[in-house]
Scaffold this active site. Sequence first.
Site, PDB file in Angstrom:
ATOM      1  N   HIS A  60       2.694   4.532   0.924  1.00  0.00           N
ATOM      2  CA  HIS A  60       3.020   5.021   2.158  1.00  0.00           C
ATOM      3  C   HIS A  60       3.643   6.230   2.084  1.00  0.00           C
ATOM      4  CE1 HIS A  60       1.441   1.444   4.054  1.00  0.00           C
ATOM      5  NE2 HIS A  60       1.739   2.125   5.258  1.00  0.00           N
ATOM      6  N   GLU A 103      -6.923  -1.645   7.540  1.00  0.00           N
ATOM      7  CA  GLU A 103      -8.136  -2.078   7.095  1.00  0.00           C
ATOM      8  C   GLU A 103      -8.238  -3.614   7.123  1.00  0.00           C
ATOM      9  OE1 GLU A 103      -6.151   0.166   5.760  1.00  0.00           O
ATOM     10  OE2 GLU A 103      -7.474   1.894   5.214  1.00  0.00           O
ATOM     11  N   GLU A 125       5.001   5.398  11.807  1.00  0.00           N
ATOM     12  CA  GLU A 125       5.648   4.404  11.010  1.00  0.00           C
ATOM     13  C   GLU A 125       6.938   4.546  10.246  1.00  0.00           C
ATOM     14  OE1 GLU A 125       1.492   2.332   9.427  1.00  0.00           O
ATOM     15  OE2 GLU A 125       2.216   3.651   7.991  1.00  0.00           O
ATOM     16  N   HIS A 132      -0.906   7.139   9.444  1.00  0.00           N
ATOM     17  CA  HIS A 132      -0.490   6.421   8.176  1.00  0.00           C
ATOM     18  C   HIS A 132       0.277   7.005   7.403  1.00  0.00           C
ATOM     19  CE1 HIS A 132      -1.102   3.707   4.718  1.00  0.00           C
ATOM     20  NE2 HIS A 132      -0.986   4.758   3.957  1.00  0.00           N
ATOM     21  N   GLU A 173       0.776  -1.188  -0.041  1.00  0.00           N
ATOM     22  CA  GLU A 173      -0.018   0.067   0.292  1.00  0.00           C
ATOM     23  C   GLU A 173       0.878   1.253  -0.193  1.00  0.00           C
ATOM     24  OE1 GLU A 173      -1.807   0.704   3.751  1.00  0.00           O
ATOM     25  OE2 GLU A 173      -3.463   1.829   3.015  1.00  0.00           O
ATOM     26  N   HIS A 185      -1.908  -3.619   9.219  1.00  0.00           N
ATOM     27  CA  HIS A 185      -2.422  -2.815   8.301  1.00  0.00           C
ATOM     28  C   HIS A 185      -3.961  -2.639   8.818  1.00  0.00           C
ATOM     29  CE1 HIS A 185      -4.147  -1.374   4.542  1.00  0.00           C
ATOM     30  NE2 HIS A 185      -4.893  -2.492   4.338  1.00  0.00           N
ATOM     31  N   ASP A 230       3.564  -2.107   5.823  1.00  0.00           N
ATOM     32  CA  ASP A 230       2.806  -2.743   6.417  1.00  0.00           C
ATOM     33  C   ASP A 230       3.163  -4.469   6.283  1.00  0.00           C
ATOM     34  OD1 ASP A 230       1.604  -0.382   7.028  1.00  0.00           O
ATOM     35  OD2 ASP A 230      -0.316  -0.881   5.997  1.00  0.00           O
TER      36      ASP A 230
END
Lengths: 258, 258, 258, 258, 258, 258
Positions: D35, D121, D181, D176, D33, D119, D44
Amino acid sequence: MVDSVRLDELSWPEFAAKIAAGAPVLLPLGSTEQHGPHLPLNVDVVLPTGVCERVAREVGGLVAPTVNYGCKSMPRSGGGEVFPGTLSLDAHTFSLVVRDVIRNLVRQGVRRLVVVNGHYENCWPSVEGLDLALREIRREGITDLVVMRLEYWDFAQRATLDRLFPEGFPGIDLEHASLLETSLMLVLRPELVEMDKAPTDGPAKFPPYDRFPVPDDFGLPPSGVLAVATGSTAEKGEWLMEDYVTRISAAMRREFGM
Amino acid sequence: MVDSVRLDELSWPEFAAKIAAGAPVLLPLGSTEQHGPHLPLNVDVVLPTGVCERVAREVGGLVAPTVNYGCKSMPRSGGGEVFPGTLSLDAHTFSLVVRDVIRNLVRQGVRRLVVVNGHYENCWPSVEGLDLALREIRREGITDLVVMRLEYWDFAQRATLDRLFPEGFPGIDLEHASLLETSLMLVLRPELVEMDKAPTDGPAKFPPYDRFPVPDDFGLPPSGVLAVATGSTAEKGEWLMEDYVTRISAAMRREFGM
Amino acid sequence: MVDSVRLDELSWPEFAAKIAAGAPVLLPLGSTEQHGPHLPLNVDVVLPTGVCERVAREVGGLVAPTVNYGCKSMPRSGGGEVFPGTLSLDAHTFSLVVRDVIRNLVRQGVRRLVVVNGHYENCWPSVEGLDLALREIRREGITDLVVMRLEYWDFAQRATLDRLFPEGFPGIDLEHASLLETSLMLVLRPELVEMDKAPTDGPAKFPPYDRFPVPDDFGLPPSGVLAVATGSTAEKGEWLMEDYVTRISAAMRREFGM
Amino acid sequence: MVDSVRLDELSWPEFAAKIAAGAPVLLPLGSTEQHGPHLPLNVDVVLPTGVCERVAREVGGLVAPTVNYGCKSMPRSGGGEVFPGTLSLDAHTFSLVVRDVIRNLVRQGVRRLVVVNGHYENCWPSVEGLDLALREIRREGITDLVVMRLEYWDFAQRATLDRLFPEGFPGIDLEHASLLETSLMLVLRPELVEMDKAPTDGPAKFPPYDRFPVPDDFGLPPSGVLAVATGSTAEKGEWLMEDYVTRISAAMRREFGM
Amino acid sequence: MVDSVRLDELSWPEFAAKIAAGAPVLLPLGSTEQHGPHLPLNVDVVLPTGVCERVAREVGGLVAPTVNYGCKSMPRSGGGEVFPGTLSLDAHTFSLVVRDVIRNLVRQGVRRLVVVNGHYENCWPSVEGLDLALREIRREGITDLVVMRLEYWDFAQRATLDRLFPEGFPGIDLEHASLLETSLMLVLRPELVEMDKAPTDGPAKFPPYDRFPVPDDFGLPPSGVLAVATGSTAEKGEWLMEDYVTRISAAMRREFGM
Amino acid sequence: MVDSVRLDELSWPEFAAKIAAGAPVLLPLGSTEQHGPHLPLNVDVVLPTGVCERVAREVGGLVAPTVNYGCKSMPRSGGGEVFPGTLSLDAHTFSLVVRDVIRNLVRQGVRRLVVVNGHYENCWPSVEGLDLALREIRREGITDLVVMRLEYWDFAQRATLDRLFPEGFPGIDLEHASLLETSLMLVLRPELVEMDKAPTDGPAKFPPYDRFPVPDDFGLPPSGVLAVATGSTAEKGEWLMEDYVTRISAAMRREFGM
């Protein structure tokens, strides 16, 4: 050149030529299900296949391979799944089979299609399978397809039923393994009918509901024959077959503009 | 009493009696797929059904209704879905059909089962369908079931293949609509074989990968026959059939302790 | 700027730029499966990923994240699910993963895609997943996509196999955890290979059918190594790797017009 | 003998021995995904895998192969599917993957399992996948399994967050590709972080609802970084990692009675 | 003529006329779930339905029939499935329901749609259902649809929450069957609230992870009320309802250009 | 304490107490479907729910929340999907909803269950959903469950129908939005009936087959009322309701041994 109304007995160039020429395709939906002690398990395969072949000869159509396994039998219409010999698919599985076969027929150029059902419990999952296929087909941009879907037994004339049941037609609901199906089997596969084993423990007397587990006193005749098979003859079967073939052919000509 | 190895030609009491007596059941898995201009679309139905019926006679078994629609054809093994006449199921659909039929056979008391595949692309989804059924069956607490699953063509002896192909067996991979299948059809349904239409545009010369869309120069013979069909005879078909029947029967006797 | 052939080591603007420039994407499909006592469970992840990375460097491509869990192992090709360490997906699940990843890659603009399979039992469900994705992609109106799908081991030259097996190549069927895979692991992850544990209980001698439950005398070596791993060297692995990289790259250049 | 906390770097006898000895297994769930422009697509995957490996070393556990593709990204939590580089699975697909892997781990004898999600979701479809697996496992009669499921970021101490955000923690919702992160990536894969590309177009200012299609003025920073990444350091990442490892290990010891 | 904001209280010509005139449709997603000893199981049906009806009156919209069964309850947000009275759907089932209903609404001409969720665990499967529907709708060539999706509780103003919780809002996470939901039920269905049974065994003190099986000391109050319900009044409920209706209506006007 | 036959108006301790005491649960299955210009879209929700509530009062049972969306309408039984206002689920979705709700009711201790269908096209997918649930329940080892499944209209006495239709009952097939349903709505929700809009364009005259696309001259009255609604009165509705309640209650007492 092979001359057959069975689509699967043609080679691919023969199949392609017939479809390109506009031949309608009939798809028989069957089942493998108990039909009493006097009839084989394949009644619901033999009957719609036989009807389709005769109609195909009448209208210049082709018959696709029969779907041999149908949707689950219910106690009140076919004796139910616990009867020996009944081998059924889940409704979802059956619908996906119908969807896939129809999608493929249309992908192959078929634009006149008749789904001919021969097993009561296939009605609704075949509607669903057809709807799923049509949804996909629409998204492919195909707009010239015409599909009919029918239960062959709905094409008997009222007069024929009156002739078959002088004391009144008991209704199609209990006609499982009974006079109509037995007479038709005597037309199509007489060597598989054992009239001396036709039982007399019917007709079924069901309450107006399903009940699980099915109790012993649910009204289901132990033979699995829901009404009465005695009195079945090939002649009576021919009366019915005549109705089915004539009237399905006529409906196809009307709907397909043939 | 009807005497048939076809399960669906029995009535339910006859079926129940045979199963109770331990009769093994063979389930043929077919497909409706192009097989060149000289063979009908039903080759993959006719051959495994024919093998099963002969084996059943040999071992006292029963043959379940054939699954007439198989899993999608691939260009390198069957010509692919774009060939006219090929009518296939999605892999998931096919696996669910296999799962449901096996689950039902076992529910009906079958404890010796042989799944006989006649279409290359059915191999893996039939494995999956069997695995899904076994997972459910295990949870039902059934522990005395023995299942075999096979492709019938794997039962030809090396010596037979050497005899059929004196210049060396080109391998089973290209045997689609070619010498083996054509010879076997000459045994089982000779009226559907048109040897004069057997093409000579093969053998296929595929690259070692799939490619979509399939390009014109992918190596696929336009006829759909992947190797060579010329030289096919019923006699050669009998050599193969002899191998299949003898050796599948022997394997069943060994695995089922019959 | 990060320089990597691994798609997931790029930032999104870097990824977007490479795809816009026409970079082909390679998608490795692996599994987590027993590979004998001398090899780790990740052989089928390491090998296709390693092949993809080398090919990507050769052709200017990108490697998508490897699918780490594959489709169920079968006794005759991988030892089967009952072996410790084998962790597999159902075929339907695996096909959906392949479908979703391919659909997303194409949605992101990828038009040159190579699916590189490294686990035998993934072949068919990867075909299915690809087909499901292509069906959806077609309905999105995308027509300029070219996809290749391959098993990397099919790219070894005959001459290389002859050199590796002076006494004759026993066939790819039994090459699970054997000389080819062991030699390739000695190239890519030698620290995970324990040659002193390479077993000598093979080769497997399977009957030509599946049988469930799997009996003790099915012919499966207790080690899970289907053929023979002794004699494996990194040098031999390099011979194979050279074939794979050179020939897959050449096929990509041809099919993608690069 | 290979010494690794990665389950897939062991051979099957090594794996079997560790599981028989009661080793807990950690299953990292990742995604591919966007980032932001300063971080790679694999954040992730890298973070939950890194956390799992450190925890496994701490408690004598094993780390299963990471699920590399996660459930669909949403605009308000990850930028959404339209961002370049985001490659996601449907929720149903992802749940089936989780179900299959967990079912297989348990079938292989694992009785102490921790699902570690990285992650956002993935939270709910991983709950679903776990529930589907537990339903099946229960029917297998397995009763001694203990499973934990967690998002690793929930294990940061309040004090650590206060130290990282002296002006107040903006909340995990916008974290995010932001400070947490980025700092953690500087610990685990610093070579993939390009701090000079860290954007300053955030933080996101979303309305309290989803809206499709996503309008240009939805409040999503064009960079895809939902809050702020500037100020990220490896030192800060170590503070967080320390919390995660210490506290997840402690929770495992408590729940597993180790 | 029937005057109702409930879509299902209209006849089809009335429905058709309203949709043709551009009426937005609100779809409430509920659940049947334990809500403590003082509230009925239908709280998550009553509240989103009530919000939708008031918003519909405000903006001239219609309310579709409520989905009465929601996605599985989790221990940390709703007490979990083991609580008596909780009747839930699998996530996949729930997503398919949402997909089908949305697809049908759009097929019927709806172009302004608001999905209003009233059950925490429905958030993600409703996102998935919406995404599946949008994927199909896009392929139908429909491009003028605008959809909003929201949890109604996200529309409370910060000031209102401060007024309701003078000592600080404990966060929405524990608001299951607590002050907010209880006050709102006192507005909408006061006869179903038994304030004298409002428990005092909360608030819940969960660890930051799920654990299965759920241990006795997991921190879940035996009442199923996660925070505190005492102090709930209809007046407080009206404050909240005022926020929801005003602000959801405003958002609809903005997004739909009404 | 709340006194309600609606399960979802009870708190969980009240629900638990009633179930523990053996209360039977009735599950109404509805739909949102066109019912002519004089009736609302919710007829198939209102009627089975109303029947269930009256039966529940009679027998001391509980009514579960109604499933508000049913399976696809067909032209020959409900006018079909293209009618404005008809909002349906796919058959598979509907079956999964029925499966999940039944599985949950049984998990919650319910052992006497009646599925009461109020929408023709729900019959078969509700049978399927029930079968899927029973299959799972059996594997849980639950053996004391008794389930009934019925269409409420099958409980009208012949004498009542004769009284309602002095010139002969035209059959249940065309009773969509006609005299029976209209009269029952006049009992349960008279404010939603607009008798002055009852059309006179029926009865429908369908051919004995489905046809897609549906042609203009298919025999479907433009109003969507398949037979005739004029003459409907609340008094007639009470006659029917009396039959349904008395006879369903009697059947429950018999089957449940109450």
